[in-house]
Design an enzyme around this catalytic site. Structure first.
Site, PDB file in Angstrom:
ATOM      1  CE  LYS A 264      -0.506   0.524 -34.947  1.00 12.36           C
ATOM      2  NZ  LYS A 264      -0.937   0.188 -33.523  1.00 12.36           N
TER       3      LYS A 264
ATOM      4  CE1 TYR B 119       3.212   1.168 -33.802  1.00 13.38           C
ATOM      5  CE2 TYR B 119       3.351   3.583 -34.328  1.00 13.38           C
ATOM      6  CZ  TYR B 119       2.866   2.554 -33.542  1.00 13.38           C
ATOM      7  OH  TYR B 119       1.939   2.890 -32.440  1.00 13.38           O
TER       8      TYR B 119
ATOM      9  CB  SER C  72      -4.810   3.617 -34.961  1.00 11.92           C
ATOM     10  OG  SER C  72      -5.624   4.460 -34.709  1.00 11.92           O
TER      11      SER C  72
END
Length: 341
Positions: free
Chosen positions: A209, A205, A167
């Site tokens: 995560k 993005y 992550s």
């Protein structure tokens, strides 16, 4: 826990821990996204620990084969295997899982490193925004399909396998909009072309995560405590990487400047992946469901930990299982057999 930009900057300037080593004789390791960047550097570290099988799971045959050859030249390890998987294609993920079920044998470590960062909406042939499918749908799909093999490995070989999902600390900097949470289907909304505006994609993005952290916590919460399997998520830090190769324009320029000022070598970030996979051997249960940063457990974001986050996590899990069960019915069977409600 809150983690702002200054905390991120100072963490990048700290001296990083050396790589941890563990004897992997007789064991099987899979690393996704293993032909470049963090995945390849982690693979090199694993190779020095002598695993019986080391599978480089890559999207490209040519790039993957080049990585296998470079790995042998760099470490002397000659048993690396190239297996093809494209996380932007559910059928490819299913085929990978099928192949492992038939040819893979035991599985001790699964490092789910493959990811995509993009600031532009593009849909896969499966109809999902590409980075959402790669990072947050196919990554869980593979983990859930390989779950029985990892539990069987533990039982047959008296080991404690691990699933590591990569992550990022950027999950601290984003949450899921209230209007999205109020929708019946959170994931479908997040993956729709209507929702994925230019502004939304600027933080896509970071959102993926965050969803990785939710997945790991949800999966761990449903694993009976007696199950011999560790699942955790790790922040590799801000490294030189091809991950952000899809960025364009101003975002690419800003990232370039940040790399010059803050990024540490990719190999350094890969040490964190390795630690999540083999570290803390004296207390492995302390890693169950945890977010790992700089080779230690840290709290996830406040949004993840608060009461609203817990509700969102449960909803995301239910939606994820429903979506993936339509992709492959084995998901339903594995969730029913191995996980609690």
């Amino acid at each position: 826990m809150r983690s702002g930009f200054w905390a991120f900057v100072t963490s990048q300037w700290k001296t990083q821990a050396p790589v941890v080593k563990e004897d992997l004789a007789g064991k099987t390791v899979i690393v996704l996204g293993a032909n470049t960047g963090l995945g390849f550097e982690a693979t090199k570290h694993f190779a020095t620990m002598g695993p019986e099988r080391l599978i480089l799971a890559c999207r490209s045959q040519s790039k993957g084969q080049a990585a296998v050859e470079e790995l042998k030249a760099a470490t002397g390890y000659s048993k690396a295997e190239l297996w093809i998987i494209d996380l932007a294609d559910f059928e490819s993920v299913k085929q990978f899982a099928d192949k492992f079920e038939h040819d893979g044998g035991r599985l001790d470590i699964l490092v789910e490193n493959a990811a995509l960062a993009s600031d532009k909406y593009e849909a896969t042939k499966d109809g999902w925004e590409t980075s959402l499918q790669v990072n947050c749908l196919s990554t869980p799909l593979l983990a859930l399909l390989l779950l029985p093999t990892m539990i069987k490995t533990a039982q047959q070989h008296s080991t404690l396998p691990r699933i590591v999902v990569v992550s990022s600390e950027v999950h601290y900097w984003v949450d899921i909009e209230k209007k999205v949470c109020e929708n019946t289907d959170i994931l479908k909304t997040l993956g729709s072309s209507e929702y994925c505006t230019t502004k939304v994609m600027m933080s896509r993005y970071m959102l993926t995560k965050l969803l990785n952290v939710f997945f790991v916590r949800a999966l761990n919460a449903r694993l009976p405590k007696s199950t011999p399997l560790i699942v955790n998520t790790v922040n590799p830090g801000y490294c030189y990487s091809e991950l952000r190769r899809g960025l364009k324009g101003i975002m690419a320029f800003v990232d370039y400047l940040m790399e010059l000022a803050l990024a540490f070598p990719t190999e350094v970030g890969s040490r964190r992946l390795v630690w999540a996979a083999v570290g803390a051997q004296d207390k492995p249960d302390s890693l169950r469901g945890e977010y790992i940063n700089a080779c230690k457990v840290e709290e996830a974001s406040d949004f993840v930990l608060d009461a609203q986050g817990a509700k969102v996590q449960d909803r995301l899990w239910d939606e994820l299982v429903e979506i993936l069960s339509k992709v492959d019915p084995r998901v339903t069977a594995n969730v029913t057999q191995y996980l609690s409600a």
